[in-house]
Enzyme design. Structure first.
Site, PDB file in Angstrom:
ATOM      1  CB  THR A 126      12.806  21.306  -3.884  1.00 46.94           C
ATOM      2  OG1 THR A 126      13.273  20.034  -3.407  1.00 46.94           O
ATOM      3  CG2 THR A 126      13.998  22.189  -4.246  1.00 46.94           C
ATOM      4  CB  CYS A 172      16.310  13.074  -5.935  1.00 44.01           C
ATOM      5  SG  CYS A 172      15.592  14.697  -6.251  1.00 44.01           S
ATOM      6  CB  CYS A 182      18.752  13.275  -8.771  1.00 45.00           C
ATOM      7  SG  CYS A 182      17.684  14.521  -9.555  1.00 45.00           S
ATOM      8  NE  ARG A 209       6.505  18.176  -6.565  1.00 43.59           N
ATOM      9  CZ  ARG A 209       6.886  19.336  -6.062  1.00 43.59           C
ATOM     10  NH1 ARG A 209       6.603  19.621  -4.796  1.00 43.59           N
ATOM     11  NH2 ARG A 209       7.533  20.219  -6.810  1.00 43.59           N
ATOM     12  CB  CYS A 219      12.737  13.925  -8.324  1.00 41.64           C
ATOM     13  SG  CYS A 219      13.620  14.821  -9.622  1.00 41.64           S
ATOM     14  CB  CYS A 252      16.131  11.394 -10.757  1.00 40.59           C
ATOM     15  SG  CYS A 252      15.452  11.518  -9.074  1.00 40.59           S
ATOM     16  CG  ASP A 311      26.020 -29.617  -6.211  1.00 40.35           C
ATOM     17  OD1 ASP A 311      24.898 -29.896  -6.662  1.00 40.35           O
ATOM     18  OD2 ASP A 311      26.995 -29.311  -6.926  1.00 40.35           O
TER      19      ASP A 311
END
Length: 478
Positions: free
Chosen positions: A29, A33, A37, A62, A64, A67, A436
């Site tokens: 694709t 993602c 997703c 690139r 998604c 998501c 402390d």
């Protein structure tokens, strides 16, 4: 260490705990993602895993659109680790490359540009400029969707050198032109409203209670799960108003200059420790039967960070051997006398008036101008002088061990003060301020020896917070 098979099982389970820890790129694709997703799980042979969005984008993928992997919490390992790669990533997130370039980034780290580039390429497969460019794209998308600013103004506010570079980067990252990203977006006016992602569980109530007990009048305001303050940023003062929900933080920002947006968001995330991995931390601490009930009472307890390292140093010095309420009174007086007035409209709406004093303003003030013992005032001024001279730096890129050593060289700064500063100013997850008094009381109450605490590494800062919280709970329950 996770293997790729472990990562794929997390993707199959849509496990949101790993959002931001790694990213899943699908060859068929061309998109990447977050692990959670909701899309159909890709076949194992079609998947490549990356540890940063910049790495996936450099490989040609690139983000998604479904998501939104670019809006996940950041990777927790960059806050955990103290090596050069982690320090570099923290400074890039703070916007140093946009302000000072890679040359300035390398100078802050104390290495050559070549060494810094090689270190990040070995770690992620891309150099500092690629990481910064990916961050710019995310910031630009935020500005596109949350303001009515002209796109050309957004390009330069996000740090791009030209509108053409802006358009090319946005198309590469999102496969959409900036004007297409703006269509249908819900936008405000001159103020920014941004949703900051959080990993659950998130002990928002305990975090705001910690900040509220130490809030400085005129600089900060806390109401239940809401925290607001004035912040000094590179291009001028700003106001941040943060509402802490269980699964996100709603941030309203009013900035002097929109170029400070990335820095403001980064510092808000560090202040609230939003990139922590609470499941891993809680699992590690609950292995100790003494800590287990404390963690069960406050799952997802965060390490309160800072928006300015010098401010934390001052808080620690003022807080030596006085109560939290007493330190708060002194700090409020310091802010009124030596802080700069801020007249941003949002500040007036929230009842805020001053930025915290700068190192130079403390140096310029007479020692008698501070409501504290002379020895403590001298330590305060000595630290301020070290900041002004550049001898002491408490930003996200410094070496934590070296910073602690330099702090201890300042007359009047002892182990407790140095530990507290490194814990909060540098977000060191493995500090146990053993001197402390409240912590020692908590250790004794639970029958814990100092040797026992070694098993809490590398999360001793979080263990200390749980022990401090146990004393607070004890008071509230009694």
């Amino acid at each position: 260490m996770m293997t790729d098979d472990d990562r794929y099982r997390a993707v199959q389970a849509r496990d949101a705990r790993f959002d931001g820890v790694f990213f899943t790129a699908v060859r068929t694709t061309g998109i990447f993602c977050r692990p959670s997703c909701p899309a159909v799980t890709p076949k194992r042979e079609n998947v490549t895993f990356y540890r940063d969005p910049a790495s996936a984008q450099a490989a040609g993928y690139r983000a998604c659109r479904r998501c939104r992997p670019d809006v996940t919490p950041g990777s927790p390992e960059w806050n955990l680790r103290g090596d050069l790669a982690a320090r570099t990533m923290r400074l890039i997130a703070d916007g140093v490359v946009e302000r000072e370039g890679v040359t300035g980034l390398a100078r802050r780290l104390g290495y050559s540009e070549r060494q810094v580039h090689r270190t990040l390429v070995d770690e992620l497969g891309v150099g500092p400029l690629s990481v910064a460019r990916s961050n710019r794209a995310h910031l630009a998308r935020t500005l596109i969707e949350s303001t009515d600013l002209p796109l050309a103004d957004i390009a330069f506010a996000a740090g791009f050198g030209s509108v053409r570079q802006f358009n090319d980067t946005m198309r590469t990252a999102y496969a959409l032109a900036p004007r297409d990203l703006r269509r249908g977006a819900s936008r405000g006016g001159g103020r920014l409203e941004i949703r900051l992602a959080v990993r659950r569980p998130f002990a928002a109530g305990a975090l705001t209670a910690f900040l509220g007990a130490r809030a400085i009048a005129g600089v900060e305001r806390v109401e239940e799960r809401r925290y607001a303050r004035i912040v000094s940023l590179p291009h001028g003062p700003a106001v941040v108003d943060l509402t802490l929900d269980d699964d996100a933080v709603q941030a309203r920002l009013e900035l002097t200059d929109l170029a400070d947006t990335q820095t403001a968001v980064h510092r808000c995330r560090r202040l609230l420790d939003l990139d922590a991995d609470p499941t891993t931390i809680d699992d590690a601490l609950t292995s100790d039967p003494v800590l287990a009930p404390l963690v069960d009472r406050h799952p997802g307890l965060r390490l309160p960070g800072q928006v300015d390292g010098f401010e934390v140093a001052v808080r620690a010095i003022v807080g030596q051997q006085v109560s939290v309420a007493g330190a708060r009174t002194v700090l409020g007086e310091m802010a009124r006398k030596h802080g700069s007035a801020v007249d941003l409209p949002m500040a007036a709406e929230l009842g805020l008036s001053h930025a915290f004093p700068s190192p130079q303003s403390v140096v310029d003030a007479p020692e008698t101008g501070f409501s504290m013992p002379r020895s403590r005032a001298r330590a305060l001024v000595a630290v301020a002088r070290s900041f002004v001279a550049g001898e002491l730096v408490l930003d996200t890129g410094v070496d934590r061990a070296d910073a602690r050593r330099r702090l201890l060289e300042v007359p009047g700064v002892g182990p407790w003060t140095a530990d507290y500063i490194v814990m909060r100013a540098l977000s060191d997850p493995d500090i146990l301020p053993i001197t402390d008094l409240v912590l020692r009381r908590a250790l004794a109450a639970h029958g814990l020896t100092e040797e026992r605490t070694d098993q809490w590494r590398p999360w001793r800062s979080y263990a200390a917070l749980h022990l401090w919280q146990s004393i607070t709970d004890e008071r509230m329950d009694s």
